[in-house]
Design a protein around this motif. Structure first.
Motif, PDB file in Angstrom:
ATOM      1  N   GLY A 106     -34.509  39.080   9.135  1.00  0.00           N
ATOM      2  CA  GLY A 106     -35.378  39.069  10.311  1.00  0.00           C
ATOM      3  C   GLY A 106     -35.075  37.831  11.144  1.00  0.00           C
ATOM      4  N   PRO A 107     -36.110  37.067  11.483  1.00  0.00           N
ATOM      5  CA  PRO A 107     -35.887  35.870  12.310  1.00  0.00           C
ATOM      6  C   PRO A 107     -35.370  34.690  11.490  1.00  0.00           C
ATOM      7  N   ASN A 108     -35.304  34.889  10.189  1.00  0.00           N
ATOM      8  CA  ASN A 108     -34.998  33.794   9.276  1.00  0.00           C
ATOM      9  C   ASN A 108     -33.490  33.707   9.028  1.00  0.00           C
ATOM     10  N   HIS A 109     -32.850  32.769   9.675  1.00  0.00           N
ATOM     11  CA  HIS A 109     -31.402  32.614   9.534  1.00  0.00           C
ATOM     12  C   HIS A 109     -31.106  31.767   8.301  1.00  0.00           C
ATOM     13  N   VAL A 110     -30.834  32.425   7.192  1.00  0.00           N
ATOM     14  CA  VAL A 110     -30.761  31.702   5.907  1.00  0.00           C
ATOM     15  C   VAL A 110     -29.405  31.034   5.716  1.00  0.00           C
ATOM     16  N   LEU A 111     -28.335  31.810   5.832  1.00  0.00           N
ATOM     17  CA  LEU A 111     -26.994  31.234   5.653  1.00  0.00           C
ATOM     18  C   LEU A 111     -26.334  31.112   7.038  1.00  0.00           C
ATOM     19  N   ARG A 112     -25.801  29.923   7.295  1.00  0.00           N
ATOM     20  CA  ARG A 112     -25.266  29.684   8.645  1.00  0.00           C
ATOM     21  C   ARG A 112     -23.840  29.171   8.572  1.00  0.00           C
ATOM     22  N   GLY A 113     -22.924  30.083   8.287  1.00  0.00           N
ATOM     23  CA  GLY A 113     -21.504  29.710   8.267  1.00  0.00           C
ATOM     24  C   GLY A 113     -21.142  28.893   7.044  1.00  0.00           C
ATOM     25  N   LEU A 114     -21.429  29.448   5.891  1.00  0.00           N
ATOM     26  CA  LEU A 114     -21.213  28.724   4.641  1.00  0.00           C
ATOM     27  C   LEU A 114     -19.782  28.927   4.144  1.00  0.00           C
ATOM     28  N   ASP A 115     -19.142  27.845   3.742  1.00  0.00           N
ATOM     29  CA  ASP A 115     -17.790  27.921   3.153  1.00  0.00           C
ATOM     30  C   ASP A 115     -17.847  27.319   1.763  1.00  0.00           C
ATOM     31  N   LEU A 116     -17.144  27.958   0.822  1.00  0.00           N
ATOM     32  CA  LEU A 116     -17.178  27.450  -0.553  1.00  0.00           C
ATOM     33  C   LEU A 116     -15.987  28.005  -1.310  1.00  0.00           C
ATOM     34  N   THR A 117     -15.384  27.209  -2.186  1.00  0.00           N
ATOM     35  CA  THR A 117     -14.367  27.718  -3.098  1.00  0.00           C
ATOM     36  C   THR A 117     -14.751  27.305  -4.510  1.00  0.00           C
ATOM     37  N   VAL A 118     -14.491  28.189  -5.443  1.00  0.00           N
ATOM     38  CA  VAL A 118     -14.766  27.880  -6.850  1.00  0.00           C
ATOM     39  C   VAL A 118     -13.463  28.026  -7.608  1.00  0.00           C
ATOM     40  N   GLU A 119     -13.126  27.015  -8.390  1.00  0.00           N
ATOM     41  CA  GLU A 119     -11.858  27.052  -9.126  1.00  0.00           C
ATOM     42  C   GLU A 119     -12.041  27.645 -10.504  1.00  0.00           C
ATOM     43  N   LYS A 120     -10.973  28.253 -10.992  1.00  0.00           N
ATOM     44  CA  LYS A 120     -11.011  28.937 -12.277  1.00  0.00           C
ATOM     45  C   LYS A 120     -11.336  27.945 -13.389  1.00  0.00           C
ATOM     46  N   GLY A 121     -12.231  28.333 -14.249  1.00  0.00           N
ATOM     47  CA  GLY A 121     -12.562  27.534 -15.420  1.00  0.00           C
ATOM     48  C   GLY A 121     -13.497  26.391 -15.148  1.00  0.00           C
ATOM     49  N   ALA A 122     -13.874  26.184 -13.878  1.00  0.00           N
ATOM     50  CA  ALA A 122     -14.732  25.052 -13.555  1.00  0.00           C
ATOM     51  C   ALA A 122     -16.193  25.435 -13.699  1.00  0.00           C
ATOM     52  N   ILE A 123     -17.047  24.425 -13.804  1.00  0.00           N
ATOM     53  CA  ILE A 123     -18.487  24.657 -13.683  1.00  0.00           C
ATOM     54  C   ILE A 123     -18.887  24.146 -12.313  1.00  0.00           C
ATOM     55  N   GLN A 124     -19.127  25.086 -11.414  1.00  0.00           N
ATOM     56  CA  GLN A 124     -19.474  24.735 -10.052  1.00  0.00           C
ATOM     57  C   GLN A 124     -20.988  24.791  -9.909  1.00  0.00           C
ATOM     58  N   VAL A 125     -21.625  23.662  -9.604  1.00  0.00           N
ATOM     59  CA  VAL A 125     -23.062  23.657  -9.388  1.00  0.00           C
ATOM     60  C   VAL A 125     -23.320  23.630  -7.887  1.00  0.00           C
ATOM     61  N   ILE A 126     -24.205  24.503  -7.437  1.00  0.00           N
ATOM     62  CA  ILE A 126     -24.632  24.493  -6.039  1.00  0.00           C
ATOM     63  C   ILE A 126     -26.077  24.042  -6.054  1.00  0.00           C
ATOM     64  N   ILE A 127     -26.321  22.911  -5.427  1.00  0.00           N
ATOM     65  CA  ILE A 127     -27.659  22.343  -5.514  1.00  0.00           C
ATOM     66  C   ILE A 127     -28.311  22.376  -4.146  1.00  0.00           C
ATOM     67  N   GLY A 128     -29.598  22.616  -4.133  1.00  0.00           N
ATOM     68  CA  GLY A 128     -30.287  22.680  -2.854  1.00  0.00           C
ATOM     69  C   GLY A 128     -31.769  22.831  -3.073  1.00  0.00           C
ATOM     70  N   ALA A 129     -32.526  22.577  -2.007  1.00  0.00           N
ATOM     71  CA  ALA A 129     -33.982  22.693  -2.108  1.00  0.00           C
ATOM     72  C   ALA A 129     -34.373  24.158  -2.161  1.00  0.00           C
TER      73      ALA A 129
END
Lengths: 504, 249, 269
Positions: free
Chosen positions: B16-39
């Protein structure tokens, strides 16, 4: 694990639902097949109370139903389907009859009779019109009539009321004058006693004078008397002549009349005796109980005759192969069907398992002093018999009696005009080898007339056991398949008829 | 250089009016533990649901093992999903099934036909991996929160996925259980060689388990780095995450 | 005046919202139904799910259906016997009861009972699965949740309702005959004799067809409301209530439509 429970529950639901449906469907389904009915139609001025599927009856017996009601030129065209074994002639009459005050109606059909003179001896072809229609009195008409009657009654009572009201003055006046009159009369009588005494005295005087007068004129009186005597003589002569002419032929009138009166007397006495209930005829006529008894006896005889007439016989031969016993079992069955709702079943069974007789004996084993109980089980290859009495309710038949020479009961579920039958028998309750009776269940399917296939399960709950010595199958669960032939007495009549007809 | 397993490019998503993701870029490497932190409400869960194909983006592309899943038919997405295992915040165990049936579930609905004996063996093995034994016949309602999380993890890895997604794995757990869950995440990675994507707002856990941390704010990644880099960062938002006001002396 | 006007406007607005909500629900259910129909023909076919859904909807409702049937038949029989005996029309009691049971009462009462019992259970179960992410979990395991959860439930509704209705019919007519014969002193023959000529197999079959439609409606309403539940435990409760209300209303409305459609067929001979 839990999936088994699920399967069982859903299976139970399915079975319960399907059985409920079949029961209702079977009950609701009209027995007479739809294909073997003839269509006729008739025009009614008022078809109210009739509806599709209303009964059409002959002498109160349902023979068909209304298939459709449409309009045709301002009249109701009622189409009926009548069982084809009820011939309908051109002089048939269709009557509408009310069955309740609610307006529910049915059609009574008088199918008519052949009339060779008018060329009406052939039944009406299907699809033709029944021209004679009686609508009967409808509730509306009755109500209309009732309305008229009450209107009349009301008018009469109103008139009466008016007359009474108008004339009440004069009636009262009449009554008053009557009272007046009687009162006056009373007073008059009271006052006039003295005058009456005088009158009576006068009357006495007059009679005295009269007597004097007559004594003076004796000759005249004598002459008159002589004349009268002559007249009576003449009359007597005339009467004698008449009697002579009547009695001239034989003994005259007297004996005839006497005989007639005697006869009448006899007749009267007979009638009196009959009336009193004397003699056989008298008792027959006047004794109610006896009369009823005779009536009942006659009815009984007639019932017996019709029952003999309606008794159906069915003979069937059946053989089945038992897989564990590895041998065949044969049945000869005679079914006597006195009425559609009951039958007797007589059966001879040749069972490969034989008949097991058990004997308990007391004997002293050799070399021992003490007596011992011992059971001897003898298996004999004698034939077994079933004698069962069965009662049938719709598609369910319940049987009980002797099954394979032991007590038992069973029931059959019949579907598709008895072509598909599910049977369950329980018998041999007292056997020591198992704590439950022998349960046998099987299905018969008539594939072509007179020939049926059977498949089933014998002794469903008992573990299969073999004789340790002979290796012969002794008892227990066994599967079987088989086939049978079945003939009714009609078939047999035809069969014997052709045989005897074919003989020189 | 390690191989990239997941690549998110320019992801936009509105409700709706709620623009949640605004052009997000991310890569995750094989075997890694990728933490995405946010409020809370920063769009972490929405990102995760995009990665596994539960949501489709308004704009942007997502590649899994080089395949663009944002242009796939539902059936192809189903195939790609088999590379994933996901541990939900609420564990999301099927409460009509026993623990063993829950763990066996991905095996039974998969393409490969497993024998009953094999399924039993795998269930035992996976439950042992999360240090649970003898709970096979319990119902989820009979388990504690921590146990549920472990069973959820066992279920997520039952079909040997390449990538395990964790949705707030430590939220709502006591500190002792948080520790053991963190250890489990590490252990799972080490033993099964899986790539892990963890979304969380628990910086302490993140610092403990992560190979790489991405900080999400207002629908974009505002900072990326190893735990050491994060701790040295002078970005004010990141610093607030590291040292919340309540925890300051 | 102003207050009154505003109140009236608000009332109209609320009514409009309700109508709009019902229309939206109807549309959503129709779309879901169409989608489930497509999913039905797509493998894998999960017979076990169907069976357990049939167990929950059908077997689980058996006792309440039998109970309802017994008392519905008994009460109806009392009333009809009383009324008809005033007109000396006792022979029509059995036929009247059997006909109204077969055509109307059995399908509708069964459907309403099952809605209350199983339709609500479906909504609660699916709603709980939705808010506790179990449905998402299913999706992450490469299982289409609609295919796995909804298709078997809807088909179970369609398949079991006719079975339950047939059972309802039988129990109700037996209860009615029991009451008419023992309490109202009707003769056995008077009760049963006219039923075959008044009630046709197609009356019974028409009733069963109706009940299959009702089964579709009640399970679809439960699925639709439960599957789309939002907002935690409160949302689940709301979804359950709405599923029962929506299901019951749609069953009664569709009963009217189905009866209208079936009447010419029932009347024809």
């Amino acid at each position: 694990m839990s999936a088994i429970g699920t399967n069982v529950k859903v299976g139970f639901l399915l079975l319960a639902g399907i059985v409920a449906f079949i029961v209702i469907y079977n009950f609701v389904q009209d027995r007479q097949g739809g294909g073997r009915a003839n269509e006729y139609w008739a025009l009614f001025g008022d078809a109210s109370g009739l509806s599709p599927r209303s009964d059409v009856r002959v002498a109160g017996v349902k023979v068909g139903e209304i298939s459709a009601i449409t309009l045709q030129g301002g009249r109701a065209r009622v189409e009926i389907a009548v069982r084809s074994d009820v011939p309908v002639y051109p002089n048939a009459v269709l009557m509408k009859r009310r069955t309740s005050i609610l307006g529910d109606a049915l059609l009574e059909l008088d199918p008519g009779f052949p009339e060779p003179r008018n060329g009406g001896d052939a039944p009406l072809p299907p699809g033709s019109q029944i021209r004679n229609v009686q609508e009967g009195i409808s509730v509306e008409q009755i109500l209309e009539l009732l309305g008229d009657v009450t209107r009349d009654v009301r008018r009469i009572t109103a008139n009466l009321d008016r007359i009474i009201a108008d004339e009440s003055g004069s009636i009262q006046q009449i009554l008053r004058s009557v009272e007046d009159l009687t009162g006056r009369l009373d007073r008059l009588v009271e006052r006039s006693t003295d005058e009456i005494a005088v009158i009576l005295e006068n009357a006495e005087v007059i009679s005295y004078n009269l007597r004097e007068l007559t004594s003076g004129k004796n000759d005249d009186v004598e002459e008159i008397l002589a004349n009268a005597r002559e007249i009576t003589r003449e009359a007597r002569d005339a009467l004698a002549g008449l009697r002579a002419s009547l009695g001239e032929g034989e003994e005259g009138m007297g004996p005839t009349v006497a005989r007639l009166s005697r006869t009448l007397e006899h007749l009267e006495s007979i009638v009196r005796r009959i009336d009193r209930g004397e003699g056989a005829l008298g008792r027959l006529i006047s004794d109610e109980e006896l009369g009823e008894r005779v009536g009942a006896a006659l009815e009984g005889v007639s019932n017996y005759v019709t029952r003999l007439d309606s008794l159906q016989t069915e003979i069937s031969l059946r053989t089945e192969y038992l897989f564990r016993a590895e041998s065949a079992k044969n049945y000869v069955t005679l079914r006597l069907i006195p009425s559609p709702d009951q039958f007797f079943l007589l059966q001879i069974v040749d069972d490969p398992l034989g008949f097991v007789r058990r004997e308990s004996v007391l004997r002293s084993p050799p070399g021992e002093d003490e007596a011992a109980h011992q059971e001897i089980r003898t298996t004999t290859d004698i034939l077994k018999f079933s004698v069962e009495l069965a009662k049938r309710y719709s598609f369910l038949a319940i049987r009980f009696g002797l099954i394979e020479s032991t007590g038992g009961f069973g029931f059959d579920l019949n579907f598709l005009d008895d072509r598909l039958t599910f049977t369950l028998d329980a018998f041999d309750f007292a056997r020591p080898e198992a704590s439950f009776p022998r349960i046998r269940t099987y299905t018969n399917l008539t594939v072509i007339p007179h020939f049926y296939l059977t498949v089933g399960l014998d002794d469903a709950f008992a573990r299969a056991r073999w004789d340790p010595v002979t290796g012969r199958f002794r008892m227990g669960r066994d599967f079987f398949v088989g086939a049978g032939l079945s003939f009714s007495d009609e078939d047999l009549k035809v069969l014997f008829g052709t045989i005897s007809g074919g003989l020189p | 250089m390690r191989r990239t397993v997941i690549e998110v490019v320019g992801l936009h998503k509105s409700f709706g009016p709620n623009h949640v993701l605004r052009g997000l870029d991310l890569t995750v490497e094989k075997g890694a533990i990728q933490v995405i932190i946010g409020a809370s409400g920063s769009g972490k869960s929405v990102l995760l649901k995009h990665i596994i194909g539960l949501l489709s983006p308004d704009a942007g592309r997502i590649y899994v093992d080089g395949e663009e899943i944002t242009r796939m038919s539902p059936r192809e997405i189903m195939r790609v999903r088999k590379k994933f295992g996901m541990v939900f915040q609420t564990s999301a165990l099927f409460d009509s099934l026993t623990v063993a049936e829950n763990v066996a579930f991905p095996l039974r609905v998969g393409d490969r036909q497993y024998g009953e004996e094999e399924i039993r063996r795998i269930v035992r093995e996976k439950l042992a991996l999360v240090h649970l034994e003898g709970v096979e016949h319990l119902m989820p309602a009979e388990l504690s929160g921590g146990m549920k999380k472990r069973v959820a993890l066992a279920r997520a890895v039952a079909h040997d996925p390449e990538i395990v997604l964790y949705d707030e794995p430590t939220t709502g757990l006591d500190p002792i259980t948080v520790e053991s869950v963190n250890d489990l995440i590490l252990e799972t990675r080490d033993r099964l060689q899986v790539t892990s994507v963890v979304i969380s707002h628990d910086m302490a856990s993140a610092l403990y388990i992560a190979d790489d941390i991405a900080v999400l704010k207002e629908g974009r990644i505002i900072f990326r780095g190893t735990p050491e880099e994060i701790q040295r960062a002078d970005h004010p938002y990141v610093r607030r995450f590291l040292h919340p006001r309540a925890a300051r002396p | 005046m102003g207050d009154l006007g505003r109140g009236a406007l608000r009332l109209v607005g609320t009514l409009g919202d309700i109508v709009l909500q019902v229309v939206a629900d109807l549309g959503g259910m129709a779309r879901m139904g169409a989608r489930l129909l497509v999913l039905t023909i797509r493998p894998p076919y999960r017979l076990r799910n169907l069976l357990s859904a049939m167990e929950a909807i059908g077997f689980g409702s058996l006792s309440v259906v039998v109970l309802t049937a017994f008392f519905a038949g008994a009460v109806f029989s009392l009333q009809v016997s009383l009324a008809f005996s005033l007109f000396n029309a006792e022979t029509l009691v059995g036929a009247t009861i059997a006909l109204s049971m077969a055509r109307e009462l059995a399908p509708v009462l069964t459907a309403l009972m099952v809605t209350g019992r199983a339709g609500s259970a479906i909504a609660t179960e699916l709603g709980t699965m939705r808010v506790s992410e179990q449905i998402d979990a299913l999706a992450t395991m490469a299982v289409e949740p609609e295919h796995y959860l909804l298709v078997p439930r809807v088909w179970a509704g369609v398949l079991t309702l006719p079975l339950l209705t047939a059972i309802f019919n039988l129990v109700a007519i037996l209860a009615a005959s029991f009451v008419a014969i023992t309490v109202e002193n009707l003769s056995v023959a008077a009760f049963w004799a006219r039923i075959p000529s008044w009630v046709d197999p197609k009356d019974v079959i028409g009733g069963l067809i109706k009940s299959a439609v009702f089964g579709l409606i009640l399970s679809l309403a439960g699925c639709y409301k439960g599957y789309n539940a939002t907002g935690g435990a409160r949302g689940v409760g709301l979804a359950t209530t709405q599923a029962v209300v929506l299901g019951s209303v749609l069953i009664l409305v569709s009963d009217y439509l189905l009866t209208t459609v079936m009447l010419p067929w029932w009347r024809s001979s």
